[in-house]
Design a protein around this motif. Structure first.
Motif, PDB file in Angstrom:
ATOM      1  N   ALA A   1      -5.221  -6.075  -8.477  1.00 37.19           N
ATOM      2  CA  ALA A   1      -4.158  -6.560  -7.589  1.00 37.19           C
ATOM      3  C   ALA A   1      -4.711  -6.841  -6.195  1.00 37.19           C
ATOM      4  O   ALA A   1      -4.413  -7.882  -5.593  1.00 37.19           O
ATOM      5  CB  ALA A   1      -3.026  -5.530  -7.521  1.00 37.19           C
ATOM      6  N   HIS A   2      -5.524  -5.935  -5.685  1.00 38.16           N
ATOM      7  CA  HIS A   2      -6.116  -6.127  -4.362  1.00 38.16           C
ATOM      8  C   HIS A   2      -7.053  -7.334  -4.350  1.00 38.16           C
ATOM      9  O   HIS A   2      -7.038  -8.143  -3.421  1.00 38.16           O
ATOM     10  CB  HIS A   2      -6.875  -4.864  -3.945  1.00 38.16           C
ATOM     11  CG  HIS A   2      -7.532  -4.975  -2.617  1.00 38.16           C
ATOM     12  ND1 HIS A   2      -6.832  -4.958  -1.439  1.00 38.16           N
ATOM     13  CD2 HIS A   2      -8.841  -5.141  -2.289  1.00 38.16           C
ATOM     14  CE1 HIS A   2      -7.678  -5.103  -0.434  1.00 38.16           C
ATOM     15  NE2 HIS A   2      -8.909  -5.214  -0.931  1.00 38.16           N
TER      16      HIS A   2
ATOM     17  N   SER B   1       0.707  -8.221  -6.713  1.00 42.01           N
ATOM     18  CA  SER B   1       1.180  -6.857  -6.926  1.00 42.01           C
ATOM     19  C   SER B   1       0.643  -6.312  -8.248  1.00 42.01           C
ATOM     20  O   SER B   1       0.218  -7.071  -9.124  1.00 42.01           O
ATOM     21  CB  SER B   1       2.707  -6.826  -6.948  1.00 42.01           C
ATOM     22  OG  SER B   1       3.186  -7.454  -8.124  1.00 42.01           O
ATOM     23  N   GLN B   2       0.702  -4.976  -8.388  1.00 41.19           N
ATOM     24  CA  GLN B   2       0.262  -4.356  -9.641  1.00 41.19           C
ATOM     25  C   GLN B   2       1.151  -4.785 -10.796  1.00 41.19           C
ATOM     26  O   GLN B   2       0.681  -4.955 -11.909  1.00 41.19           O
ATOM     27  CB  GLN B   2       0.268  -2.830  -9.509  1.00 41.19           C
ATOM     28  CG  GLN B   2      -0.941  -2.300  -8.779  1.00 41.19           C
ATOM     29  CD  GLN B   2      -0.989  -0.789  -8.800  1.00 41.19           C
ATOM     30  OE1 GLN B   2      -0.530  -0.160  -7.861  1.00 41.19           O
ATOM     31  NE2 GLN B   2      -1.544  -0.232  -9.852  1.00 41.19           N
TER      32      GLN B   2
ATOM     33  N   THR C   1       2.513  -7.675 -11.189  1.00 38.68           N
ATOM     34  CA  THR C   1       2.045  -9.004 -11.591  1.00 38.68           C
ATOM     35  C   THR C   1       0.803  -8.880 -12.455  1.00 38.68           C
ATOM     36  O   THR C   1       0.646  -9.595 -13.452  1.00 38.68           O
ATOM     37  CB  THR C   1       1.754  -9.872 -10.347  1.00 38.68           C
ATOM     38  OG1 THR C   1       2.952  -9.987  -9.584  1.00 38.68           O
ATOM     39  CG2 THR C   1       1.248 -11.241 -10.728  1.00 38.68           C
TER      40      THR C   1
END
Length: 166
Positions: free
Chosen positions: A130-131, A136-137, A139
């Motif tokens: 995600a980063h 987002s996590q 997603t």
């Protein structure tokens, strides 16, 4: 006393000292050579020329310790279990499977491919993916789920179309 005179006058006594520390003449000579090389690289390390021999003794002791530490580490290392190389048939089957997976990955949407590659090739966590992708996590989770379904479909179509060609 310059370094050449110091070397001529004290090399043998320093090698004897090093032999007592490392139990090996060749290693002892290397240790002493390293100590003299260090002094030659940094002639200003010893402000008082009368302390040069003391500096070399300390350097020999420290270098001998390092040599012993490296030796101990090398002896403690046990190489991984030696597996026999794969047979030519195994290599051919594996190469074909890899080709099929890569072809199926190419059929995925770019984001799906990125998520699967980061997850299964780079072994990143959902948070790290995600980063990396700036999403987002949630997603990442949904994209991975859809990507795996799409990959499975693509693999089935690649396998079934490949069978007709053989």
């Amino acid at each position: 006393m310059d370094i050449t005179e110091l070397y001529a006058a004290h090399r043998l006594s320093l090698v004897r000292l090093a032999v007592l520390l490392v139990d090996d003449v060749a290693s002892a000579e290397d240790v002493v050579q390293d100590a003299f090389a260090a002094l030659a690289r940094r002639p200003d390390a010893v402000r008082d020329p009368s302390r040069a021999l003391a500096y070399l003794r300390v350097s020999v002791v420290n270098t001998a310790r390092s040599a012993l530490r490296r030796r101990r580490t090398a002896r403690a290392y046990s190489p991984p279990h030696d597996l026999s190389p794969p047979s030519p048939e195994d290599s051919a089957v594996l190469a074909e499977e890899h080709r099929e997976v890569i072809e199926a990955l190419r059929q995925l949407a770019p984001r799906q491919r990125e998520v699967l590659v980061l997850r299964y090739w780079s072994n990143l966590s959902e948070a790290e993916i995600a980063h990396t992708l700036g999403v987002s996590q949630g997603t990442v989770k949904s994209t991975a789920s859809r990507a795996l379904v799409a990959l499975e479909k693509a693999m089935k179509s690649t396998t079934s179309s490949g069978e007709g060609e053989r």
